[in-house]
Design a protein around this motif. Structure first.
Motif, mmCIF file in Angstrom:
data_model
loop_
_atom_site.group_PDB
_atom_site.id
_atom_site.type_symbol
_atom_site.label_atom_id
_atom_site.label_comp_id
_atom_site.label_asym_id
_atom_site.label_seq_id
_atom_site.Cartn_x
_atom_site.Cartn_y
_atom_site.Cartn_z
ATOM 1 N N GLN A 13 -9.276 40.189 10.311
ATOM 2 C CA GLN A 13 -9.634 40.679 8.979
ATOM 3 C C GLN A 13 -10.557 41.883 9.108
ATOM 4 N N VAL A 14 -10.356 42.870 8.246
ATOM 5 C CA VAL A 14 -11.254 44.018 8.160
ATOM 6 C C VAL A 14 -12.250 43.751 7.042
ATOM 7 N N ASP A 15 -13.530 43.761 7.366
ATOM 8 C CA ASP A 15 -14.574 43.607 6.349
ATOM 9 C C ASP A 15 -15.051 44.997 5.927
ATOM 10 N N SER A 16 -14.366 45.574 4.969
ATOM 11 C CA SER A 16 -14.692 46.924 4.525
ATOM 12 C C SER A 16 -15.813 46.901 3.486
ATOM 13 N N ILE A 17 -16.678 47.901 3.567
ATOM 14 C CA ILE A 17 -17.727 48.075 2.569
ATOM 15 C C ILE A 17 -17.373 49.286 1.708
ATOM 16 N N LEU A 18 -17.034 49.043 0.449
ATOM 17 C CA LEU A 18 -16.753 50.122 -0.487
ATOM 18 C C LEU A 18 -18.071 50.679 -1.017
ATOM 19 N N VAL A 19 -18.236 51.995 -0.931
ATOM 20 C CA VAL A 19 -19.448 52.670 -1.409
ATOM 21 C C VAL A 19 -19.064 53.602 -2.548
ATOM 22 N N ILE A 20 -19.831 53.545 -3.647
ATOM 23 C CA ILE A 20 -19.578 54.385 -4.815
ATOM 24 C C ILE A 20 -20.843 55.144 -5.173
#
Length: 357
Positions: free
Chosen positions: A28-35
């Motif tokens: 699994q890829v644990d991506s952190i979305l930044v806005i």
């Protein structure tokens, strides 16, 4: 346009199959979305990938770093982008993936404010990028079967993960070459998995068998300048640095020591596009080719890397296959694939449009 605040959230993305290198194995890829939010209701998007064994970052550390950096950048105006990038890179030590996510979100906003795709802002065009496809580390039988599957799908540049037992690695590579010969171009990626003499042993065995290897990536430990140089001086294959190069200073060090033939640039390592451009300039000055790559990360950050790759002719090799291992593509509407061809959107900024999770 003024930065008001920066938010982030975890977006888990399951992989189609477990992905294994000499450093780790993940499903699994644990991506952190930044806005990045602004006072003009424009938003910029970025994404970070926690890879503790390479960058030293975890989900928790990235979320904390983004929160801290957001406080430092709050109130700064996009018209002074150079000052924003300087503040981003000086306000805390390390946290390169967190910085990379914020960096690409800033570039997203800059290009959107001008109404152009990011590749155009950076001086490039929407050109054809042909990615390799990576074969995960496994038994020789497993890797040969996966190669067969990928070749039947149309891929002609294969990146083979190695870095275990040298004799087993030789068996893996010889069996793939014997099966497919000139049908594929082979790249080797050891992910620091060999000692210098082991790397030379493998390379000479392949040379003796007349296996055409495009490059050998990161054969020894990241900090081992002497080992990298030893491998380079004792094989006919080009030696590329990956984990050895996090910064422009690292690039200067390895080039001055004549330890490498090329550099694999990854935004998660160097802290984003701003620093990647500096590494690219150093490589150009030294007449060294670059490859643009990625960790096993979300499509959004690979999209940013592809935008950069479209702008620089010194980037002649493309390792942008990570989204092809993801079961879902929630973060990058502007990125798609036609076989091995990476396709970019002509929308402004990164080309994602709005992101809804």
């Amino acid at each position: 346009m003024k930065i008001t605040h920066i938010t982030s959230q975890l977006v888990p993305i399951p992989l189609v199959r477990t992905f294994t290198t000499s450093l780790r194995s993940i499903s699994q890829v644990d991506s952190i979305l930044v806005i990045i939010h602004t006072d003009e209701n424009h938003t910029g998007y970025g994404s970070a990938a926690p890879v503790p064994v390479i960058t030293g970052e975890t989900v928790e550390s990235i979320l904390g770093a983004v929160n801290y950096i957001g406080q430092q950048l709050s109130g700064m105006v996009l018209e002074n982008a150079e000052l924003i990038f300087q503040k981003l890179n000086s306000c805390m030590i390390g946290s390169m993936s967190a910085k990379a996510a914020i960096d690409m979100a800033i570039y997203d906003l800059l290009a959107k404010s001008m109404g152009v795709p990011l590749y155009q802002l950076l001086g490039g065009k929407n050109q054809e990028l042909n990615t390799d496809i990576t074969i995960s580390l496994g038994s020789p039988d497993q890797m040969l079967a996966e190669c067969r599957e990928r070749i039947e799908e149309g891929y002609r540049v294969i990146k083979i993960k190695v870095g275990g037992n040298p004799d087993t690695d030789i068996e893996r590579l010889l069996r793939i070459h014997d099966a497919y010969g000139e049908k594929v171009l082979i790249r080797i990626d050891a992910n620091q998995g060999w000692k210098a003499k082991e790397a030379v042993y493998v390379c000479r065995a392949l040379e003796g068998a007349k296996v055409p290897i495009d490059l050998v990536e990161q054969p020894v430990a990241a900090s081992d300048v002497d080992g990298m140089r030893f491998v380079r001086e004792n094989t006919l294959f080009p030696v590329f640095a990956d984990e050895s190069i996090f910064s422009p200073q690292d690039a200067l060090k390895f080039i001055e020591q004549r330890a490498i033939d090329g550099i694999n640039i990854k935004l998660m390592k160097c802290g984003g596009i701003y620093n990647a451009l500096k590494i690219i300039a150093i490589a150009e000055s030294a007449d060294l080719p670059c490859m643009i790559g990625s960790m096993m990360e979300a499509p959004l950050s690979v999209l940013a890397a592809a935008q950069l790759a479209s702008c620089k002719t010194v980037i002649s090799r493309f390792d942008l296959d990570a989204p092809l291992f993801c079961q879902t593509n929630p973060l990058a509407n502007g990125l798609s694939y036609m076989g091995s061809t990476v396709c970019l959107s002509d929308l402004s900024g990164l080309g994602t449009g709005s992101i809804t999770l």
